[in-house]
Design a protein around this motif. Structure first.
Motif, PDB file in Angstrom:
ATOM      1  N   SER A 258      -5.084 -13.038 -20.704  1.00 33.91           N
ATOM      2  CA  SER A 258      -5.569 -14.145 -19.954  1.00 33.91           C
ATOM      3  C   SER A 258      -5.554 -15.694 -20.836  1.00 33.91           C
ATOM      4  O   SER A 258      -5.531 -16.577 -20.215  1.00 33.91           O
ATOM      5  CB  SER A 258      -7.007 -13.758 -19.249  1.00 33.91           C
ATOM      6  OG  SER A 258      -7.603 -13.470 -20.500  1.00 33.91           O
ATOM      7  N   ALA A 259      -5.504 -15.389 -21.992  1.00 35.39           N
ATOM      8  CA  ALA A 259      -5.710 -16.454 -22.990  1.00 35.39           C
ATOM      9  C   ALA A 259      -4.352 -17.133 -23.059  1.00 35.39           C
ATOM     10  O   ALA A 259      -4.030 -18.280 -23.013  1.00 35.39           O
ATOM     11  CB  ALA A 259      -5.891 -15.897 -24.282  1.00 35.39           C
ATOM     12  N   ALA A 260      -3.292 -16.592 -22.879  1.00 33.19           N
ATOM     13  CA  ALA A 260      -1.884 -17.039 -23.068  1.00 33.19           C
ATOM     14  C   ALA A 260      -1.305 -17.124 -21.544  1.00 33.19           C
ATOM     15  O   ALA A 260       0.051 -17.526 -21.516  1.00 33.19           O
ATOM     16  CB  ALA A 260      -0.906 -16.290 -23.859  1.00 33.19           C
ATOM     17  N   SER A 261      -1.979 -16.488 -20.498  1.00 38.26           N
ATOM     18  CA  SER A 261      -1.333 -16.384 -18.951  1.00 38.26           C
ATOM     19  C   SER A 261      -0.048 -15.794 -19.206  1.00 38.26           C
ATOM     20  O   SER A 261       0.686 -16.241 -18.330  1.00 38.26           O
ATOM     21  CB  SER A 261      -1.326 -17.848 -18.533  1.00 38.26           C
ATOM     22  OG  SER A 261      -2.662 -18.385 -18.498  1.00 38.26           O
ATOM     23  N   VAL A 262       0.057 -14.720 -19.697  1.00 39.06           N
ATOM     24  CA  VAL A 262       1.206 -14.003 -19.673  1.00 39.06           C
ATOM     25  C   VAL A 262       1.200 -12.574 -19.504  1.00 39.06           C
ATOM     26  O   VAL A 262       0.010 -12.102 -19.704  1.00 39.06           O
ATOM     27  CB  VAL A 262       2.348 -14.208 -20.866  1.00 39.06           C
ATOM     28  CG1 VAL A 262       2.581 -15.760 -20.971  1.00 39.06           C
ATOM     29  CG2 VAL A 262       1.573 -13.762 -22.069  1.00 39.06           C
ATOM     30  N   SER A 263       2.216 -11.653 -19.054  1.00 40.79           N
ATOM     31  CA  SER A 263       1.991 -10.417 -18.724  1.00 40.79           C
ATOM     32  C   SER A 263       3.057  -9.451 -19.341  1.00 40.79           C
ATOM     33  O   SER A 263       4.080  -9.899 -19.575  1.00 40.79           O
ATOM     34  CB  SER A 263       1.778  -9.963 -17.321  1.00 40.79           C
ATOM     35  OG  SER A 263       3.079 -10.513 -16.663  1.00 40.79           O
ATOM     36  N   ASP A 264       2.888  -8.106 -19.803  1.00 40.32           N
ATOM     37  CA  ASP A 264       3.717  -7.224 -19.903  1.00 40.32           C
ATOM     38  C   ASP A 264       3.842  -6.148 -19.019  1.00 40.32           C
ATOM     39  O   ASP A 264       2.773  -5.703 -18.315  1.00 40.32           O
ATOM     40  CB  ASP A 264       3.448  -6.870 -21.367  1.00 40.32           C
ATOM     41  CG  ASP A 264       3.571  -7.430 -22.712  1.00 40.32           C
ATOM     42  OD1 ASP A 264       4.142  -8.682 -22.358  1.00 40.32           O
ATOM     43  OD2 ASP A 264       3.480  -7.029 -23.639  1.00 40.32           O
ATOM     44  N   GLU A 265       4.861  -5.456 -19.113  1.00 38.99           N
ATOM     45  CA  GLU A 265       5.070  -4.710 -17.769  1.00 38.99           C
ATOM     46  C   GLU A 265       6.385  -3.632 -17.965  1.00 38.99           C
ATOM     47  O   GLU A 265       7.251  -4.167 -18.146  1.00 38.99           O
ATOM     48  CB  GLU A 265       5.197  -5.257 -16.232  1.00 38.99           C
ATOM     49  CG  GLU A 265       4.965  -4.523 -15.108  1.00 38.99           C
ATOM     50  CD  GLU A 265       4.731  -5.231 -13.878  1.00 38.99           C
ATOM     51  OE1 GLU A 265       4.873  -4.442 -12.956  1.00 38.99           O
ATOM     52  OE2 GLU A 265       4.428  -6.379 -14.063  1.00 38.99           O
ATOM     53  N   LEU A 266       6.214  -2.177 -17.323  1.00 38.91           N
ATOM     54  CA  LEU A 266       7.208  -1.507 -17.418  1.00 38.91           C
ATOM     55  C   LEU A 266       7.144  -0.862 -15.990  1.00 38.91           C
ATOM     56  O   LEU A 266       5.956  -0.123 -15.508  1.00 38.91           O
ATOM     57  CB  LEU A 266       7.182  -0.302 -18.315  1.00 38.91           C
ATOM     58  CG  LEU A 266       7.554  -0.945 -19.781  1.00 38.91           C
ATOM     59  CD1 LEU A 266       7.138   0.111 -20.939  1.00 38.91           C
ATOM     60  CD2 LEU A 266       8.998  -1.256 -19.927  1.00 38.91           C
ATOM     61  N   ASP A 267       8.287  -0.570 -15.230  1.00 39.84           N
ATOM     62  CA  ASP A 267       8.192  -0.014 -13.775  1.00 39.84           C
ATOM     63  C   ASP A 267       8.993   0.768 -13.468  1.00 39.84           C
ATOM     64  O   ASP A 267      10.291   0.812 -14.120  1.00 39.84           O
ATOM     65  CB  ASP A 267       8.342  -1.391 -12.878  1.00 39.84           C
ATOM     66  CG  ASP A 267       7.530  -2.403 -12.852  1.00 39.84           C
ATOM     67  OD1 ASP A 267       6.408  -2.410 -12.981  1.00 39.84           O
ATOM     68  OD2 ASP A 267       8.090  -3.734 -12.908  1.00 39.84           O
ATOM     69  N   ILE A 268       8.525   1.638 -12.779  1.00 40.47           N
ATOM     70  CA  ILE A 268       9.395   2.804 -11.948  1.00 40.47           C
ATOM     71  C   ILE A 268       8.851   2.387 -10.330  1.00 40.47           C
ATOM     72  O   ILE A 268       7.951   2.373  -9.989  1.00 40.47           O
ATOM     73  CB  ILE A 268       9.303   4.094 -12.041  1.00 40.47           C
ATOM     74  CG1 ILE A 268       9.783   4.444 -13.447  1.00 40.47           C
ATOM     75  CG2 ILE A 268      10.279   4.979 -11.076  1.00 40.47           C
ATOM     76  CD1 ILE A 268       9.513   6.012 -13.663  1.00 40.47           C
ATOM     77  N   GLU A 269       9.884   1.747  -9.451  1.00 41.67           N
ATOM     78  CA  GLU A 269       9.681   1.248  -8.187  1.00 41.67           C
ATOM     79  C   GLU A 269      10.684   2.001  -7.325  1.00 41.67           C
ATOM     80  O   GLU A 269      11.927   1.955  -7.689  1.00 41.67           O
ATOM     81  CB  GLU A 269       9.797  -0.314  -8.052  1.00 41.67           C
ATOM     82  CG  GLU A 269       8.664  -0.646  -8.721  1.00 41.67           C
ATOM     83  CD  GLU A 269       8.602  -2.379  -9.003  1.00 41.67           C
ATOM     84  OE1 GLU A 269       7.546  -2.828  -8.351  1.00 41.67           O
ATOM     85  OE2 GLU A 269       9.687  -2.900  -9.329  1.00 41.67           O
ATOM     86  N   ILE A 270      10.243   2.302  -6.207  1.00 42.25           N
ATOM     87  CA  ILE A 270      11.118   2.829  -4.969  1.00 42.25           C
ATOM     88  C   ILE A 270      10.929   2.076  -3.889  1.00 42.25           C
ATOM     89  O   ILE A 270       9.750   1.973  -3.410  1.00 42.25           O
ATOM     90  CB  ILE A 270      10.939   4.254  -4.921  1.00 42.25           C
ATOM     91  CG1 ILE A 270      11.027   5.185  -6.142  1.00 42.25           C
ATOM     92  CG2 ILE A 270      11.713   4.976  -3.800  1.00 42.25           C
ATOM     93  CD1 ILE A 270      10.649   6.601  -5.768  1.00 42.25           C
ATOM     94  N   LEU A 271      11.889   1.445  -3.404  1.00 40.81           N
ATOM     95  CA  LEU A 271      11.787   0.465  -2.257  1.00 40.81           C
ATOM     96  C   LEU A 271      12.521   1.207  -0.958  1.00 40.81           C
ATOM     97  O   LEU A 271      13.559   1.601  -1.033  1.00 40.81           O
ATOM     98  CB  LEU A 271      12.919  -0.744  -2.631  1.00 40.81           C
ATOM     99  CG  LEU A 271      12.425  -1.928  -3.483  1.00 40.81           C
ATOM    100  CD1 LEU A 271      12.176  -1.411  -4.841  1.00 40.81           C
ATOM    101  CD2 LEU A 271      13.619  -2.805  -3.700  1.00 40.81           C
ATOM    102  N   SER A 272      11.576   1.438  -0.136  1.00 41.59           N
ATOM    103  CA  SER A 272      11.820   2.356   1.069  1.00 41.59           C
ATOM    104  C   SER A 272      13.232   1.558   1.834  1.00 41.59           C
ATOM    105  O   SER A 272      13.942   2.152   2.488  1.00 41.59           O
ATOM    106  CB  SER A 272      10.653   2.301   1.968  1.00 41.59           C
ATOM    107  OG  SER A 272      10.410   1.135   2.417  1.00 41.59           O
TER     108      SER A 272
END
Length: 256
Positions: free
Chosen positions: A115-129
């Motif tokens: 929230s201090a830098a207004s940035v995010s980190d993320e790793l995903d596995i996503e399945i799009l129907s």
């Protein structure tokens, strides 16, 4: 950026415990009748076209994440514990879809917001129907990495803050049980399905400690690969159709 290629996968599910030297940091096999509130929080925010806030239906050792067409209500659960990468971290879950209509997304992922830098980190596995329903002979799975990602100044596909690729897996049926793993290593992320390495990337690698999350939702039209205009909200509660994303267990393992 999306790179599509073909990988054969084994049909059977490998049921293996942690490898030698690994430490199990979280394990939930959902053997109760409700979600364990000491382990999991429940998402209640707007995501795409979806108002999150549904609680999983927990029974018979399975947590069923739900999506309702009336008012487009979906589900997200997130671990109350944060997990640091260290020498390596594995996030694993045994899950299956249930013949979903086009326009829905299921996922296993990490997400941490600074929230201090207004940035995010993320790793995903996503399945799009939508992509699943367009495929024959196997199914596609989307893998994504994010590092210091800014919604205010988005830079898709630059390899520094975001990277994404879709893998078509010959023989994969996402409507059957499979074990999906995000293996988060220093400088690299690997993705495995039923013990088989199906993807790897050294781009846009996150480094912030993170909770583990799973969700089930309908994205907005801006995500053209996932959105489907034919998926419409039910006009009244009696016309609601409920769909399910099943989770057998979730485990987080620290590598030595």
């Amino acid at each position: 950026m999306k790179i599509q290629f073909l990988i054969p996968v084994i049909a059977s599910v490998l049921e293996t415990g942690p490898a030698r030297g690994q430490t199990v940091l979280l394990h939930d096999d959902f053997n109760g009748t409700t979600l364990n509130a000491a382990t999991w929080g429940l998402g209640t925010w707007q995501l795409g076209r979806t108002q999150l806030g549904n609680s999983p239906v927990v029974a018979n050792g399975v947590a069923r994440l739900t999506f309702d067409t009336y008012r487009f209500r979906g589900t997200e659960i997130w671990s109350k514990a944060n997990f640091a990468r260290g020498n390596g971290l594995e996030v694993a879950a045994r899950v299956k879809l249930n013949n979903l209509p086009s326009g829905l997304v299921t996922s296993l992922f990490t997400y941490a917001y600074d929230s201090a830098a207004s940035v995010s980190d993320e790793l995903d596995i996503e399945i799009l129907s939508k992509q699943v329903n367009l495929s024959t002979g196997g199914d596609p799975v989307l893998f994504t990495t994010w590092n210091d990602w800014s919604e205010a100044a988005p830079t898709y596909g630059d390899g520094v803050h975001h990277w994404s690729f879709s893998v078509f897996l010959a023989g994969l049926d996402v409507n059957a049980w499979h074990t999906y793993v995000i293996r988060w290593l220093p400088g690299r992320t690997e993705w495995l399905i039923d013990g088989v390495l199906v993807g790897s990337s050294d781009k846009a690698q996150p480094d912030a400690p993170t909770p583990v999350r799973l969700n089930f939702w309908a994205p907005a039209s801006t995500w053209t690969d996932a959105y489907d205009a034919n998926l419409k909200p039910a006009k009244k509660a009696s016309a609601n159709v409920r769909y399910y994303y099943d989770v057998d267990w979730v485990e987080v393992r620290q590598l030595p």
